[in-house]
Design a protein around this motif. Structure first.
Motif, short mmCIF file in Angstrom:
data_model
loop_
_atom_site.label_atom_id
_atom_site.label_comp_id
_atom_site.label_asym_id
_atom_site.label_seq_id
_atom_site.Cartn_x
_atom_site.Cartn_y
_atom_site.Cartn_z
N VAL A 15 1.29 -1.65 -0.18
CA VAL A 15 -0.22 -0.05 0.18
C VAL A 15 1.13 1.04 -0.12
N ARG A 16 2.52 1.49 0.80
CA ARG A 16 2.76 2.23 0.70
C ARG A 16 3.33 2.40 -0.53
N MET A 17 4.34 1.59 -1.28
CA MET A 17 4.18 1.60 -2.18
C MET A 17 3.58 2.09 -3.38
N ALA A 18 2.30 1.58 -3.15
CA ALA A 18 1.83 2.41 -4.53
C ALA A 18 1.27 3.72 -4.27
N ASP A 19 1.23 4.32 -2.84
CA ASP A 19 1.25 5.69 -2.49
C ASP A 19 2.16 6.26 -3.27
N GLU A 20 3.42 6.26 -2.92
CA GLU A 20 4.83 6.58 -3.47
C GLU A 20 4.95 6.14 -5.36
N GLU A 21 4.69 5.27 -5.43
CA GLU A 21 4.75 5.25 -7.05
C GLU A 21 3.68 6.37 -7.58
N ARG A 22 2.57 7.04 -7.23
CA ARG A 22 1.51 7.56 -7.78
C ARG A 22 1.60 8.40 -7.16
N ALA A 23 3.17 8.93 -6.23
CA ALA A 23 3.22 10.70 -6.21
C ALA A 23 4.47 10.62 -7.00
N ILE A 24 5.12 9.41 -7.14
CA ILE A 24 5.91 9.98 -8.14
C ILE A 24 5.50 10.36 -10.06
N ARG A 25 4.63 9.10 -10.20
CA ARG A 25 3.50 9.49 -11.72
C ARG A 25 3.03 10.83 -11.80
N GLU A 26 2.53 11.53 -10.65
CA GLU A 26 2.02 12.64 -10.76
C GLU A 26 2.68 13.59 -10.09
N ASN A 27 3.15 14.12 -10.00
CA ASN A 27 4.23 14.47 -9.12
C ASN A 27 5.43 15.11 -9.82
N PRO A 28 5.68 16.55 -10.65
CA PRO A 28 7.16 15.59 -11.19
C PRO A 28 8.45 16.37 -9.52
N ALA A 29 7.75 16.74 -9.08
CA ALA A 29 8.92 17.08 -7.60
C ALA A 29 8.99 15.95 -6.94
N ALA A 30 8.27 15.10 -7.32
CA ALA A 30 8.60 12.74 -6.59
C ALA A 30 9.53 12.76 -7.31
N ARG A 31 10.21 13.27 -8.10
CA ARG A 31 11.13 12.14 -8.78
C ARG A 31 12.03 13.13 -8.52
N THR A 32 13.01 12.42 -7.64
CA THR A 32 14.23 12.72 -7.20
C THR A 32 15.05 11.74 -7.50
N THR A 33 15.27 11.52 -8.27
CA THR A 33 15.94 10.99 -8.42
C THR A 33 16.55 11.55 -10.51
N ALA A 34 17.93 11.73 -10.88
CA ALA A 34 17.73 12.14 -12.25
C ALA A 34 17.22 10.84 -13.34
N LEU A 35 17.96 9.56 -12.71
CA LEU A 35 16.84 8.77 -13.60
C LEU A 35 15.19 8.83 -13.92
N MET A 36 14.59 9.01 -12.23
CA MET A 36 13.20 9.43 -12.40
C MET A 36 12.80 10.02 -13.70
N LYS A 37 13.49 11.64 -13.70
CA LYS A 37 12.98 12.61 -13.94
C LYS A 37 13.24 12.53 -15.47
N GLN A 38 14.42 11.34 -15.92
CA GLN A 38 14.40 11.50 -17.64
C GLN A 38 14.02 9.97 -17.79
N VAL A 39 13.09 9.32 -16.74
CA VAL A 39 12.18 8.46 -17.94
C VAL A 39 10.66 8.99 -18.18
N PHE A 40 10.25 9.71 -16.75
CA PHE A 40 9.35 9.84 -16.62
C PHE A 40 8.76 11.70 -17.24
N ALA A 41 9.66 12.28 -18.12
CA ALA A 41 10.30 13.25 -18.69
C ALA A 41 8.92 13.01 -20.50
N THR A 42 9.27 10.99 -21.14
CA THR A 42 9.44 10.71 -21.39
C THR A 42 7.72 10.77 -21.83
#
Length: 165
Positions: free
Chosen positions: A137-164
């Motif tokens: 449940v906690r993992m799904a909450d974090e995943e949802r935040a990363i997908r919906e909120n660019p500020a939650a993408r805290t690593t360069a890899l996350m920013k690169q992956v979700f920029a596309t």
């Protein structure tokens, strides 16, 4: 953030047990169950890292294009059995220290197959599975935040992956 409730059979008997002075021991059991779950969760990082190393490109694409919890679903499918096997001994060690947990386990053991028909769960299995549920449940909450909120993408890899996306 998460609390594992007592098994339903104990919740139903709570008032009765407390009327006979078992309240402090029920509280001790409840606390030990939650401490056991907290102690087991750090083991997850190693198991989840192994699941990441096993990912295929198809898995990654499905996560990127999938539901808001697609990665969590992948980890649940690929890691639950191993996590459960790793959690149970940790949980058993901690619940063994709680007197009521020992009495609960002894009662189930004395009931034999009848315990299953009564719907009384194995305490260690119950706590380990509830810990897994809380983790996912906690993992799904974090995943949802990363997908919906660019500020939650805290690593360069996350920013690169979700920029596309």
């Amino acid at each position: 953030q998460f609390r594992i409730p007592l098994p339903n059979k104990l919740v139903k008997a709570d008032v009765f047990l407390r009327s006979f002075g078992a309240g402090p021991r029920l509280d001790e059991l409840h606390l030990s169950m939650n401490r056991a779950a907290e102690s087991a969760v750090p083991v997850a990082a190693e198991v989840l890292s192994g699941a990441i190393r096993q990912m295929t490109l198809t898995d990654v694409r499905a996560m990127l294009d999938g539901a808001p919890d697609a990665a969590t679903q992948y980890f649940r499918r690929s890691s639950s059995e191993v996590l459960l096997a790793r959690f149970k001994p940790i949980v058993a060690g901690i619940t063994a220290q709680a007197g009521l947990a020992q009495q609960y386990k002894a009662l189930l053991a004395s009931a034999g197959p009848l315990a299953v028909t009564l719907g009384a769960p194995d305490l260690d299995d119950y706590v380990a599975r509830k810990a897994l549920d809380g983790l996912f449940v906690r993992m799904a909450d974090e995943e949802r935040a990363i997908r919906e909120n660019p500020a939650a993408r805290t690593t360069a890899l996350m920013k690169q992956v979700f920029a596309t996306k």
